[in-house]
Motif scaffolding. Sequence first.
Motif, PDB file in Angstrom:
ATOM      1  N   ASP A 381      15.447   7.027  -5.212  1.00 49.12           N
ATOM      2  CA  ASP A 381      15.625   6.258  -6.322  1.00 49.12           C
ATOM      3  C   ASP A 381      14.543   5.405  -6.535  1.00 49.12           C
ATOM      4  O   ASP A 381      13.858   5.256  -7.624  1.00 49.12           O
ATOM      5  CB  ASP A 381      16.872   5.410  -6.303  1.00 49.12           C
ATOM      6  CG  ASP A 381      17.942   6.358  -6.413  1.00 49.12           C
ATOM      7  OD1 ASP A 381      18.218   7.643  -6.946  1.00 49.12           O
ATOM      8  OD2 ASP A 381      19.107   5.663  -6.527  1.00 49.12           O
ATOM      9  N   GLU A 382      13.805   4.656  -5.437  1.00 47.66           N
ATOM     10  CA  GLU A 382      12.721   3.962  -5.450  1.00 47.66           C
ATOM     11  C   GLU A 382      11.319   4.511  -5.636  1.00 47.66           C
ATOM     12  O   GLU A 382      10.737   3.784  -6.732  1.00 47.66           O
ATOM     13  CB  GLU A 382      12.487   3.265  -4.017  1.00 47.66           C
ATOM     14  CG  GLU A 382      12.307   3.988  -2.904  1.00 47.66           C
ATOM     15  CD  GLU A 382      13.619   4.147  -2.060  1.00 47.66           C
ATOM     16  OE1 GLU A 382      13.517   4.035  -0.726  1.00 47.66           O
ATOM     17  OE2 GLU A 382      14.726   4.332  -2.729  1.00 47.66           O
ATOM     18  N   ASP A 383      11.365   5.844  -5.710  1.00 49.99           N
ATOM     19  CA  ASP A 383      10.002   6.549  -6.070  1.00 49.99           C
ATOM     20  C   ASP A 383      10.344   6.985  -7.523  1.00 49.99           C
ATOM     21  O   ASP A 383       9.449   7.031  -8.324  1.00 49.99           O
ATOM     22  CB  ASP A 383       9.796   7.611  -5.261  1.00 49.99           C
ATOM     23  CG  ASP A 383       9.313   7.366  -3.914  1.00 49.99           C
ATOM     24  OD1 ASP A 383       8.523   6.447  -3.774  1.00 49.99           O
ATOM     25  OD2 ASP A 383       9.483   7.902  -3.009  1.00 49.99           O
ATOM     26  N   ILE A 384      11.462   7.373  -7.864  1.00 49.41           N
ATOM     27  CA  ILE A 384      11.755   7.611  -9.423  1.00 49.41           C
ATOM     28  C   ILE A 384      11.208   6.482 -10.271  1.00 49.41           C
ATOM     29  O   ILE A 384      10.747   6.406 -11.165  1.00 49.41           O
ATOM     30  CB  ILE A 384      13.051   7.877  -9.670  1.00 49.41           C
ATOM     31  CG1 ILE A 384      13.498   9.439  -9.027  1.00 49.41           C
ATOM     32  CG2 ILE A 384      13.504   7.891 -11.104  1.00 49.41           C
ATOM     33  CD1 ILE A 384      15.040   9.719  -9.134  1.00 49.41           C
ATOM     34  N   LEU A 385      11.692   5.055  -9.648  1.00 48.93           N
ATOM     35  CA  LEU A 385      11.153   4.146 -10.320  1.00 48.93           C
ATOM     36  C   LEU A 385       9.535   3.827 -10.563  1.00 48.93           C
ATOM     37  O   LEU A 385       9.120   3.040 -11.453  1.00 48.93           O
ATOM     38  CB  LEU A 385      11.620   2.855  -9.872  1.00 48.93           C
ATOM     39  CG  LEU A 385      13.197   2.687  -9.769  1.00 48.93           C
ATOM     40  CD1 LEU A 385      13.787   1.718  -9.188  1.00 48.93           C
ATOM     41  CD2 LEU A 385      13.745   2.590 -11.336  1.00 48.93           C
ATOM     42  N   ARG A 386       8.776   4.179  -9.557  1.00 45.21           N
ATOM     43  CA  ARG A 386       7.315   4.310  -9.623  1.00 45.21           C
ATOM     44  C   ARG A 386       6.655   5.366 -10.735  1.00 45.21           C
ATOM     45  O   ARG A 386       5.354   5.097 -11.052  1.00 45.21           O
ATOM     46  CB  ARG A 386       6.857   4.710  -8.336  1.00 45.21           C
ATOM     47  CG  ARG A 386       7.280   3.542  -7.181  1.00 45.21           C
ATOM     48  CD  ARG A 386       6.905   4.219  -5.632  1.00 45.21           C
ATOM     49  NE  ARG A 386       5.575   4.261  -5.543  1.00 45.21           N
ATOM     50  CZ  ARG A 386       4.623   4.588  -4.521  1.00 45.21           C
ATOM     51  NH1 ARG A 386       5.542   5.580  -3.660  1.00 45.21           N
ATOM     52  NH2 ARG A 386       3.555   4.612  -4.522  1.00 45.21           N
ATOM     53  N   PHE A 387       7.411   6.279 -11.213  1.00 47.20           N
ATOM     54  CA  PHE A 387       6.808   7.209 -11.838  1.00 47.20           C
ATOM     55  C   PHE A 387       6.116   6.628 -13.121  1.00 47.20           C
ATOM     56  O   PHE A 387       4.894   6.922 -13.681  1.00 47.20           O
ATOM     57  CB  PHE A 387       7.539   8.351 -12.256  1.00 47.20           C
ATOM     58  CG  PHE A 387       7.802   9.787 -11.465  1.00 47.20           C
ATOM     59  CD1 PHE A 387       7.212  10.756 -11.745  1.00 47.20           C
ATOM     60  CD2 PHE A 387       8.335   9.576 -10.084  1.00 47.20           C
ATOM     61  CE1 PHE A 387       6.958  11.824 -10.916  1.00 47.20           C
ATOM     62  CE2 PHE A 387       8.302  10.511  -9.264  1.00 47.20           C
ATOM     63  CZ  PHE A 387       7.503  11.754  -9.632  1.00 47.20           C
TER      64      PHE A 387
END
Length: 555
Positions: A381-387
């Motif tokens: 989830d924390e990487d989804i927020l970086r897109f």
Amino acid sequence: MKVDKIYKNANVFTSAARNFHASAFAVKDGKFVFVGDEAGLVDYEGDVVDLGGRFVMPGIIDSHIHIAINTILEYTPELVPIVGDGKPEILDFIRSFIAENPGRSIYKFVLGFYFLHGEKLTCWDLDKITTDAQIVIMESVGHSGWVNSKVLHDLNVSDDIEDISPGLSRYDRDQQGRLTGFATEAAFQEFNCGHMKDITDEQIRVAIKRFFDYCVKMGISCVFEAGSPEGLHYHDRIMQILCDMDEEGLVPINIESSYMIMDPRSIDSCIDVLKDMDKKYHTQHVRCRIMKMMMDGIESGRSAALIDPYDDGTCGGRLTDEITLSKLLVNLNKEGIDFHVHTVGELAVKTVLDAVELAQKEIGGKLLINVTCAHLGVVRDEDILRFQTLDVIANYTPLWHGGTSIPGGVAAAVELFGDVRGRNLNKSGMMWRNGTMVTFSSDNISFGDFSSWSPFQGMEVGISRKDVTLSPVPGDYSQAEFYPPASECMTIEQMLIGYTINGAKQLHLELTKGSIEVGKDADYIILKENLLKIPAQGMMNIVPEQVFFKGVKVN
């Protein structure tokens, strides 16, 4: 103004951000010259068509597809699905099939990992069935497989061969260092595609023509050809034939193609290779201008790169690290070359995001090129927020959201990843809600039967997260397994945007493609079904009534 065609009484989903809906439009010289309501038609004269309220949408853009690889499979020896649960049943099936079909030089099968239940299948197991003919078993998602010793011998593959990319494209070995006959990713593709040298140019043209017929039938006006394994030198043949066919006026779609990196040793030379390909393969409707990288593999083969391990303690592998990739991105940015990367596992995704962040620090600002991560099966989830922050595009294959990417369904996913991750895959909904640009595609390995490539089937599965084709009771939607979580079900509006204007933006074609707007190419399709009103169930059976490419009816 005199125009070629005037349409009224239409239900137009334009995909245009300023106004998603219109009731009339006009076309002249292959372009939209008017889009709006019927009151605006007073300034135009020409052939008038009353659509009787029919649904109109832009031509569909399939932003990740494999023409070259699947053309190879069009002419593969008979590919037989193995019916069996557990290693003894699987071997019995192979043995019985070969006994009932003697005399072939090669036998090709397809098998899902899940049905081995953790047992290893080796060349020595297959050698007990036959050493007189080649046995090739493709894992059902096409990224790995098993062969007998006859294949290794015929291709001069010996125990001292080096892995192409340790942990990713590798040859499995026993404790004594002997090849077991199992290989993954690029290492397996030579075994899987060894027959391609026998395919003639005429056979390729016939297969491509069938693909074009399918695109015309389904309203697909543009595709991204995501390449084929670089070491096979087959992609060049396909690209040359596509260009020849375009010069002959036989290409009814736009094709944006790529150079695929599967070997880390190719990173230093890849830009020069792609620039040379773009010079050679560049016609009105065909181009080769996008860099593609296979950062990792797939879930079911345990070759997708993970941070937390699979059930067997392994973590798959990645093609390169974030520092090396960031340097490549800086150089691609200088050349204006877009980057499209296969990322299924959480480590692969994080590597790309970290590399983009490093590259942006290096150049002191945002990249001018598009960076697209494809597939995105297991993402934190924390990487989804970086897109969205990093301007990275998320490309999903919605058919996978109904379970096709991991044969065995939710139970197989839970077995691989544990309960939490296994029930939280393919999170396109969260990606969309976070403001990321999301695109959709049909990436698949089936060529003879195009049904799984249907964008309307993709829409159905993307909305419902159920694939009725996997139902244990044929055709019974109620029996199809729901693929969690429910929060990731898409809306029809999101699916339409992802398959049209967002796809155009991914390919840097938004000035001419992807929406029904004045000045753009008149690529549009007319359907009797109003996609905004009908239930998702049954969308897979939709076929457009009329399909137009640059203002010309092609179906």
